[in-house]
Scaffold this motif. Structure first.
Motif, PDB file in Angstrom:
ATOM      1  N   ASN A 198       2.546  -9.951   3.817  1.00 28.22           N
ATOM      2  CA  ASN A 198       3.668  -9.037   3.924  1.00 28.22           C
ATOM      3  C   ASN A 198       3.169  -7.604   3.679  1.00 28.22           C
ATOM      4  OD1 ASN A 198       5.679  -7.322   2.544  1.00 28.22           O
ATOM      5  ND2 ASN A 198       7.035  -9.077   2.775  1.00 28.22           N
ATOM      6  N   PRO A 199       3.580  -6.633   4.524  1.00 23.99           N
ATOM      7  CA  PRO A 199       3.080  -5.262   4.328  1.00 23.99           C
ATOM      8  C   PRO A 199       3.473  -4.657   2.977  1.00 23.99           C
ATOM      9  CG  PRO A 199       4.754  -5.309   6.046  1.00 23.99           C
ATOM     10  CD  PRO A 199       4.454  -6.725   5.691  1.00 23.99           C
ATOM     11  N   HIS A 200       4.664  -5.000   2.480  1.00 22.35           N
ATOM     12  CA  HIS A 200       5.036  -4.486   1.155  1.00 22.35           C
ATOM     13  C   HIS A 200       4.075  -4.997   0.087  1.00 22.35           C
ATOM     14  CE1 HIS A 200       9.151  -3.524   2.749  1.00 22.35           C
ATOM     15  NE2 HIS A 200       8.874  -2.447   2.032  1.00 22.35           N
ATOM     16  N   THR A 201       3.746  -6.268   0.155  1.00 21.25           N
ATOM     17  CA  THR A 201       2.818  -6.863  -0.816  1.00 21.25           C
ATOM     18  C   THR A 201       1.453  -6.192  -0.707  1.00 21.25           C
ATOM     19  OG1 THR A 201       3.980  -8.960  -0.675  1.00 21.25           O
ATOM     20  CG2 THR A 201       1.738  -9.018  -1.575  1.00 21.25           C
ATOM     21  N   HIS A 202       0.960  -6.046   0.517  1.00 18.18           N
ATOM     22  CA  HIS A 202      -0.369  -5.463   0.740  1.00 18.18           C
ATOM     23  C   HIS A 202      -0.437  -4.011   0.245  1.00 18.18           C
ATOM     24  CE1 HIS A 202      -4.159  -4.521   2.620  1.00 18.18           C
ATOM     25  NE2 HIS A 202      -3.588  -3.542   3.279  1.00 18.18           N
ATOM     26  N   PHE A 203       0.488  -3.187   0.703  1.00 22.46           N
ATOM     27  CA  PHE A 203       0.413  -1.770   0.348  1.00 22.46           C
ATOM     28  C   PHE A 203       0.816  -1.510  -1.104  1.00 22.46           C
ATOM     29  CE2 PHE A 203       0.387  -1.448   4.998  1.00 22.46           C
ATOM     30  CZ  PHE A 203      -0.784  -0.714   5.131  1.00 22.46           C
ATOM     31  N   SER A 204       1.679  -2.336  -1.657  1.00 24.97           N
ATOM     32  CA  SER A 204       1.986  -2.212  -3.093  1.00 24.97           C
ATOM     33  C   SER A 204       0.741  -2.519  -3.919  1.00 24.97           C
ATOM     34  CB  SER A 204       3.130  -3.147  -3.482  1.00 24.97           C
ATOM     35  OG  SER A 204       4.326  -2.728  -2.877  1.00 24.97           O
ATOM     36  N   GLN A 205      -0.011  -3.513  -3.483  1.00 26.52           N
ATOM     37  CA  GLN A 205      -1.263  -3.855  -4.166  1.00 26.52           C
ATOM     38  C   GLN A 205      -2.246  -2.690  -4.090  1.00 26.52           C
ATOM     39  OE1 GLN A 205      -3.915  -7.003  -2.409  1.00 26.52           O
ATOM     40  NE2 GLN A 205      -3.138  -8.115  -4.213  1.00 26.52           N
ATOM     41  N   LEU A 206      -2.359  -2.068  -2.929  1.00 29.55           N
ATOM     42  CA  LEU A 206      -3.252  -0.912  -2.791  1.00 29.55           C
ATOM     43  C   LEU A 206      -2.772   0.255  -3.659  1.00 29.55           C
ATOM     44  CD1 LEU A 206      -4.116  -0.919   1.018  1.00 29.55           C
ATOM     45  CD2 LEU A 206      -5.544  -1.675  -0.905  1.00 29.55           C
ATOM     46  N   ALA A 207      -1.480   0.448  -3.739  1.00 31.89           N
ATOM     47  CA  ALA A 207      -0.949   1.530  -4.576  1.00 31.89           C
ATOM     48  C   ALA A 207      -1.245   1.275  -6.058  1.00 31.89           C
ATOM     49  CB  ALA A 207       0.545   1.690  -4.343  1.00 31.89           C
ATOM     50  N   LEU A 254       7.611   4.663  -3.466  1.00 36.55           N
ATOM     51  CA  LEU A 254       7.831   5.068  -2.073  1.00 36.55           C
ATOM     52  C   LEU A 254       7.619   3.882  -1.139  1.00 36.55           C
ATOM     53  CD1 LEU A 254       8.401   7.312   0.003  1.00 36.55           C
ATOM     54  CD2 LEU A 254       5.915   7.750   0.021  1.00 36.55           C
ATOM     55  N   ILE A 255       6.526   3.190  -1.305  1.00 36.45           N
ATOM     56  CA  ILE A 255       6.215   2.027  -0.468  1.00 36.45           C
ATOM     57  C   ILE A 255       7.308   0.970  -0.590  1.00 36.45           C
ATOM     58  CG2 ILE A 255       4.615   0.075  -0.249  1.00 36.45           C
ATOM     59  CD1 ILE A 255       2.377   2.193  -0.966  1.00 36.45           C
ATOM     60  N   GLU A 256       7.747   0.727  -1.795  1.00 37.81           N
ATOM     61  CA  GLU A 256       8.776  -0.294  -2.015  1.00 37.81           C
ATOM     62  C   GLU A 256      10.132   0.105  -1.444  1.00 37.81           C
ATOM     63  OE1 GLU A 256       8.382  -1.026  -6.220  1.00 37.81           O
ATOM     64  OE2 GLU A 256       6.777  -2.494  -5.872  1.00 37.81           O
ATOM     65  N   SER A 257      10.337   1.397  -1.171  1.00 39.70           N
ATOM     66  CA  SER A 257      11.620   1.862  -0.628  1.00 39.70           C
ATOM     67  C   SER A 257      11.730   1.676   0.885  1.00 39.70           C
ATOM     68  CB  SER A 257      11.832   3.340  -0.973  1.00 39.70           C
ATOM     69  OG  SER A 257      11.021   4.185  -0.162  1.00 39.70           O
ATOM     70  N   TRP A 258      10.614   1.443   1.556  1.00 45.82           N
ATOM     71  CA  TRP A 258      10.647   1.347   3.016  1.00 45.82           C
ATOM     72  C   TRP A 258      11.064  -0.043   3.490  1.00 45.82           C
ATOM     73  CZ3 TRP A 258       5.139   3.596   2.828  1.00 45.82           C
ATOM     74  CH2 TRP A 258       5.175   4.988   2.760  1.00 45.82           C
ATOM     75  N   PRO A 259      11.846  -0.106   4.564  1.00 46.34           N
ATOM     76  CA  PRO A 259      12.121  -1.422   5.160  1.00 46.34           C
ATOM     77  C   PRO A 259      10.841  -1.951   5.816  1.00 46.34           C
ATOM     78  CG  PRO A 259      13.058   0.333   6.509  1.00 46.34           C
ATOM     79  CD  PRO A 259      12.502   0.976   5.262  1.00 46.34           C
ATOM     80  N   THR A 260      10.708  -3.244   5.906  1.00 47.48           N
ATOM     81  CA  THR A 260       9.497  -3.873   6.449  1.00 47.48           C
ATOM     82  C   THR A 260       9.147  -3.343   7.837  1.00 47.48           C
ATOM     83  OG1 THR A 260       9.913  -5.830   5.127  1.00 47.48           O
ATOM     84  CG2 THR A 260       8.414  -6.096   6.987  1.00 47.48           C
ATOM     85  N   GLU A 261      10.154  -3.115   8.659  1.00 45.06           N
ATOM     86  CA  GLU A 261       9.876  -2.666  10.037  1.00 45.06           C
ATOM     87  C   GLU A 261       9.238  -1.276  10.088  1.00 45.06           C
ATOM     88  OE1 GLU A 261      14.256  -2.224   9.054  1.00 45.06           O
ATOM     89  OE2 GLU A 261      12.862  -3.910   9.048  1.00 45.06           O
ATOM     90  N   ARG A 262       9.346  -0.512   9.010  1.00 47.17           N
ATOM     91  CA  ARG A 262       8.725   0.824   8.983  1.00 47.17           C
ATOM     92  C   ARG A 262       7.212   0.732   9.166  1.00 47.17           C
ATOM     93  NH1 ARG A 262       7.695   4.900  10.708  1.00 47.17           N
ATOM     94  NH2 ARG A 262       7.462   6.869   9.612  1.00 47.17           N
ATOM     95  N   PHE A 263       6.622  -0.318   8.654  1.00 48.25           N
ATOM     96  CA  PHE A 263       5.162  -0.481   8.734  1.00 48.25           C
ATOM     97  C   PHE A 263       4.693  -0.722  10.166  1.00 48.25           C
ATOM     98  CE2 PHE A 263       6.384  -1.560   4.415  1.00 48.25           C
ATOM     99  CZ  PHE A 263       5.506  -0.795   3.680  1.00 48.25           C
ATOM    100  N   GLU A 264       5.599  -1.131  11.039  1.00 48.84           N
ATOM    101  CA  GLU A 264       5.258  -1.380  12.441  1.00 48.84           C
ATOM    102  C   GLU A 264       5.402  -0.120  13.296  1.00 48.84           C
ATOM    103  OE1 GLU A 264       3.965  -4.246  13.461  1.00 48.84           O
ATOM    104  OE2 GLU A 264       4.145  -4.945  11.391  1.00 48.84           O
ATOM    105  N   GLY A 265       5.926   0.943  12.714  1.00 46.65           N
ATOM    106  CA  GLY A 265       6.184   2.160  13.462  1.00 46.65           C
ATOM    107  C   GLY A 265       5.002   3.110  13.482  1.00 46.65           C
TER     108      GLY A 265
END
Length: 169
Positions: free
Chosen positions: A2-11, A98-109
């Motif tokens: 999941n992009p939220h999981t991935h980018f939250s981990q990086l943050a 910030l990352i956690e505030s984005w909807p999942t589809e934002r990562f595809e944009g």
């Protein structure tokens, strides 16, 4: 993943690695901290200022507010090393909510912004967000190499160690 999981981990890793690096840098005498030792931004101080400019003065506003500030990549935005360290730590902490505030589809944009040369650019959102964290890792690596070259100790900053600490907590 999941992009939220991935980018939250990086943050979270960014916060962890920044804190560990700044703890080590705090032990460095002023002369070594400001010495031109051949890094792209010359000194440890110059490299840390560049991290503040890139990660927090340019990329964060682009992602958070859709604005593209104009600031030179080599600007000394904070001459005081203690305030610079505080700004880096505080800025790193801003990414996770910030990352956690984005909807999942934002990562595809895409992310559209204006470069520091004034050129409009559009890039894949997730790829350029990856760049932000990769950029920090790159420059932290330069600082750890500088610390070693100057005879100072430097912390282990591998993501695996961050993940191990998180698992133990």
């Amino acid at each position: 993943m999941n992009p939220h999981t991935h980018f939250s981990q990086l943050a979270r890793y960014n916060v962890w690695a920044t804190r560990r690096l700044l703890d080590a840098v705090a032990q460095v005498p002023e002369a070594d901290y400001r010495r031109d030792i051949g890094l792209f931004f010359k000194s440890i101080h110059g490299t840390l200022n560049h991290l503040l400019v890139g990660e927090h003065f340019l990329w964060y506003p682009r992602f958070a507010r859709g604005v593209s500030p104009m600031v030179a990549l080599d600007s000394e935005v904070e001459p005081d090393r203690a305030r610079l360290a505080q700004a880096l730590q505080g800025g790193a902490a801003n990414w996770l909510p910030l990352i956690e505030s984005w909807p999942t589809e934002r990562f595809e944009g895409v992310l559209s912004y204006t470069t520091t040369r004034g050129e409009p650019t559009t890039l894949p959102f997730a790829a350029i967000l990856s760049h932000v964290f990769n950029h920090g890792t790159h420059h932290r690596g330069q600082v750890t190499a500088a610390l070693t070259a100057l005879g100072h100790s430097c912390p282990v900053l591998d993501l695996a160690y961050c993940l191990q600490e998180e698992a133990r907590a």
